[in-house]
Design a protein around this motif. Structure first.
Motif, PDB file in Angstrom:
ATOM      1  N   ALA A   1       0.824  -1.208   0.000  1.00  0.00           N
ATOM      2  CA  ALA A   1       0.000   0.000   0.000  1.00  0.00           C
ATOM      3  C   ALA A   1       0.858   1.257   0.000  1.00  0.00           C
ATOM      4  O   ALA A   1       0.417   2.302  -0.445  1.00  0.00           O
ATOM      5  N   ARG A   2       2.100   1.124   0.515  1.00  0.00           N
ATOM      6  CA  ARG A   2       2.991   2.287   0.553  1.00  0.00           C
ATOM      7  C   ARG A   2       3.603   2.583  -0.807  1.00  0.00           C
ATOM      8  O   ARG A   2       4.112   3.657  -1.032  1.00  0.00           O
ATOM      9  N   THR A   3       3.590   1.596  -1.727  1.00  0.00           N
ATOM     10  CA  THR A   3       4.172   1.808  -3.042  1.00  0.00           C
ATOM     11  C   THR A   3       3.432   2.939  -3.734  1.00  0.00           C
ATOM     12  O   THR A   3       2.219   2.927  -3.841  1.00  0.00           O
ATOM     13  N   LEU A   4       4.210   3.915  -4.194  1.00  0.00           N
ATOM     14  CA  LEU A   4       3.597   5.097  -4.788  1.00  0.00           C
ATOM     15  C   LEU A   4       3.423   4.898  -6.287  1.00  0.00           C
ATOM     16  O   LEU A   4       4.264   4.291  -6.941  1.00  0.00           O
ATOM     17  N   ASP A   5       2.321   5.390  -6.808  1.00  0.00           N
ATOM     18  CA  ASP A   5       2.089   5.306  -8.245  1.00  0.00           C
ATOM     19  C   ASP A   5       3.046   6.225  -8.982  1.00  0.00           C
ATOM     20  O   ASP A   5       3.504   7.230  -8.462  1.00  0.00           O
ATOM     21  N   GLU A   6       3.377   5.821 -10.214  1.00  0.00           N
ATOM     22  CA  GLU A   6       4.292   6.587 -11.053  1.00  0.00           C
ATOM     23  C   GLU A   6       3.608   7.868 -11.530  1.00  0.00           C
ATOM     24  O   GLU A   6       2.465   7.849 -11.941  1.00  0.00           O
ATOM     25  N   ARG A   7       4.328   8.992 -11.440  1.00  0.00           N
ATOM     26  CA  ARG A   7       3.781  10.258 -11.904  1.00  0.00           C
ATOM     27  C   ARG A   7       4.720  10.842 -12.959  1.00  0.00           C
ATOM     28  O   ARG A   7       5.880  11.134 -12.656  1.00  0.00           O
ATOM     29  N   SER A   8       4.221  10.993 -14.173  1.00  0.00           N
ATOM     30  CA  SER A   8       5.012  11.560 -15.267  1.00  0.00           C
ATOM     31  C   SER A   8       5.086  13.075 -15.122  1.00  0.00           C
ATOM     32  O   SER A   8       4.061  13.757 -15.090  1.00  0.00           O
ATOM     33  N   VAL A   9       6.314  13.595 -15.041  1.00  0.00           N
ATOM     34  CA  VAL A   9       6.498  15.040 -14.899  1.00  0.00           C
ATOM     35  C   VAL A   9       6.000  15.764 -16.154  1.00  0.00           C
ATOM     36  O   VAL A   9       5.266  16.753 -16.065  1.00  0.00           O
ATOM     37  N   GLY A  10       6.383  15.262 -17.331  1.00  0.00           N
ATOM     38  CA  GLY A  10       5.997  15.919 -18.579  1.00  0.00           C
ATOM     39  C   GLY A  10       4.490  15.955 -18.770  1.00  0.00           C
ATOM     40  O   GLY A  10       3.926  16.982 -19.145  1.00  0.00           O
ATOM     41  N   ARG A  11       3.835  14.824 -18.497  1.00  0.00           N
ATOM     42  CA  ARG A  11       2.380  14.766 -18.671  1.00  0.00           C
ATOM     43  C   ARG A  11       1.679  15.680 -17.668  1.00  0.00           C
ATOM     44  O   ARG A  11       0.748  16.390 -18.007  1.00  0.00           O
ATOM     45  N   ALA A  12       2.161  15.670 -16.414  1.00  0.00           N
ATOM     46  CA  ALA A  12       1.544  16.523 -15.388  1.00  0.00           C
ATOM     47  C   ALA A  12       1.723  17.998 -15.726  1.00  0.00           C
ATOM     48  O   ALA A  12       0.790  18.805 -15.565  1.00  0.00           O
ATOM     49  N   MET A  13       2.915  18.367 -16.215  1.00  0.00           N
ATOM     50  CA  MET A  13       3.143  19.772 -16.571  1.00  0.00           C
ATOM     51  C   MET A  13       2.316  20.169 -17.791  1.00  0.00           C
ATOM     52  O   MET A  13       1.800  21.288 -17.857  1.00  0.00           O
ATOM     53  N   TRP A  14       2.154  19.260 -18.761  1.00  0.00           N
ATOM     54  CA  TRP A  14       1.345  19.570 -19.932  1.00  0.00           C
ATOM     55  C   TRP A  14      -0.123  19.746 -19.538  1.00  0.00           C
ATOM     56  O   TRP A  14      -0.787  20.677 -19.989  1.00  0.00           O
ATOM     57  N   ARG A  15      -0.621  18.854 -18.686  1.00  0.00           N
ATOM     58  CA  ARG A  15      -2.003  18.997 -18.215  1.00  0.00           C
ATOM     59  C   ARG A  15      -2.167  20.302 -17.446  1.00  0.00           C
ATOM     60  O   ARG A  15      -3.186  20.974 -17.567  1.00  0.00           O
ATOM     61  N   GLY A  16      -1.166  20.665 -16.656  1.00  0.00           N
ATOM     62  CA  GLY A  16      -1.216  21.940 -15.948  1.00  0.00           C
ATOM     63  C   GLY A  16      -1.197  23.125 -16.899  1.00  0.00           C
ATOM     64  O   GLY A  16      -1.884  24.116 -16.678  1.00  0.00           O
ATOM     65  N   THR A  17      -0.407  23.002 -17.961  1.00  0.00           N
ATOM     66  CA  THR A  17      -0.365  24.073 -18.968  1.00  0.00           C
ATOM     67  C   THR A  17      -1.737  24.279 -19.597  1.00  0.00           C
ATOM     68  O   THR A  17      -2.125  25.391 -19.923  1.00  0.00           O
ATOM     69  N   LEU A  18      -2.491  23.195 -19.735  1.00  0.00           N
ATOM     70  CA  LEU A  18      -3.853  23.292 -20.267  1.00  0.00           C
ATOM     71  C   LEU A  18      -4.853  23.680 -19.181  1.00  0.00           C
ATOM     72  O   LEU A  18      -6.055  23.664 -19.428  1.00  0.00           O
ATOM     73  N   CYS A  19      -4.345  23.993 -17.977  1.00  0.00           N
ATOM     74  CA  CYS A  19      -5.162  24.384 -16.820  1.00  0.00           C
ATOM     75  C   CYS A  19      -6.094  23.250 -16.394  1.00  0.00           C
ATOM     76  O   CYS A  19      -7.228  23.485 -15.956  1.00  0.00           O
ATOM     77  N   ARG A  20      -5.602  22.037 -16.519  1.00  0.00           N
ATOM     78  CA  ARG A  20      -6.361  20.849 -16.107  1.00  0.00           C
ATOM     79  C   ARG A  20      -5.664  20.178 -14.929  1.00  0.00           C
ATOM     80  O   ARG A  20      -4.497  20.404 -14.674  1.00  0.00           O
ATOM     81  N   CYS A  21      -6.388  19.327 -14.255  1.00  0.00           N
ATOM     82  CA  CYS A  21      -5.849  18.582 -13.120  1.00  0.00           C
ATOM     83  C   CYS A  21      -4.656  17.742 -13.571  1.00  0.00           C
ATOM     84  O   CYS A  21      -4.751  17.034 -14.575  1.00  0.00           O
ATOM     85  N   PRO A  22      -3.523  17.793 -12.857  1.00  0.00           N
ATOM     86  CA  PRO A  22      -2.358  17.003 -13.270  1.00  0.00           C
ATOM     87  C   PRO A  22      -2.567  15.492 -13.100  1.00  0.00           C
ATOM     88  O   PRO A  22      -1.872  14.707 -13.727  1.00  0.00           O
ATOM     89  N   HIS A  23      -3.523  15.094 -12.284  1.00  0.00           N
ATOM     90  CA  HIS A  23      -3.764  13.670 -12.038  1.00  0.00           C
ATOM     91  C   HIS A  23      -4.635  13.047 -13.125  1.00  0.00           C
ATOM     92  O   HIS A  23      -4.252  12.054 -13.720  1.00  0.00           O
TER      93      HIS A  23
END
Ligand SMILES: [Zn+2]
Length: 132
Positions: free
Chosen positions: A5-27
């Motif tokens: 349960a402690r294992t953290l899910d992978e988070r793509s920096v590029g995808r999260a920043m692109w979604r943020g650039t589109l003013c959308r939720c990074p998740h």
């Protein structure tokens, strides 16, 4: 809490920043990041991801000023070298441009910074300390 349960899910920096650039939720990339012009929503309205942990502070304006400054300087140098321009023309063209451009790009820049912080689990985006 189990180790699995402690294992953290992978988070793509590029995808999260692109979604943020589109003013959308990074998740999820669907919900809105902002509840007002530059006010980050407390949580995503689609997936419920908490977004209030961001600490973008003054970084987005620094980036906006750097980008806009380079554009304005390029345009002024180009106008000066390619055309014969009256000095008042710079005031009528560059001053409004220097006001409007940063305001137009600030939400996207702030969104990408929040996405960067979310992907890197900075500040409160990481696992809660009580779980350690
Ligand atoms: Zn979401």
């Amino acid at each position: 809490m189990t180790e699995q349960a402690r294992t953290l899910d992978e988070r793509s920096v590029g995808r999260a920043m692109w979604r943020g650039t589109l003013c959308r939720c990074p998740h999820c990339g669907q919900g809105k990041m902002f509840r007002a012009y530059l006010k980050v929503a407390d949580a995503c309205n689609v997936c419920g991801e908490e977004l209030n942990h961001h600490r973008a502070d003054d970084f987005p304006p620094y980036i906006a000023i750097t980008i806009v400054g380079h554009i304005i300087i390029f345009l002024m140098l180009h106008m000066d070298m390619a055309y014969r321009v009256e000095p008042i023309t710079y005031i009528w063209t560059m001053v409004p441009l220097a006001i409007v451009m940063p305001l137009a790009i600030l939400p996207s820049i702030k969104g990408s910074i929040v996405g960067l912080q979310w992907a890197n689990r900075m500040y409160g985006f990481g696992p809660s300390r009580s779980a350690d």
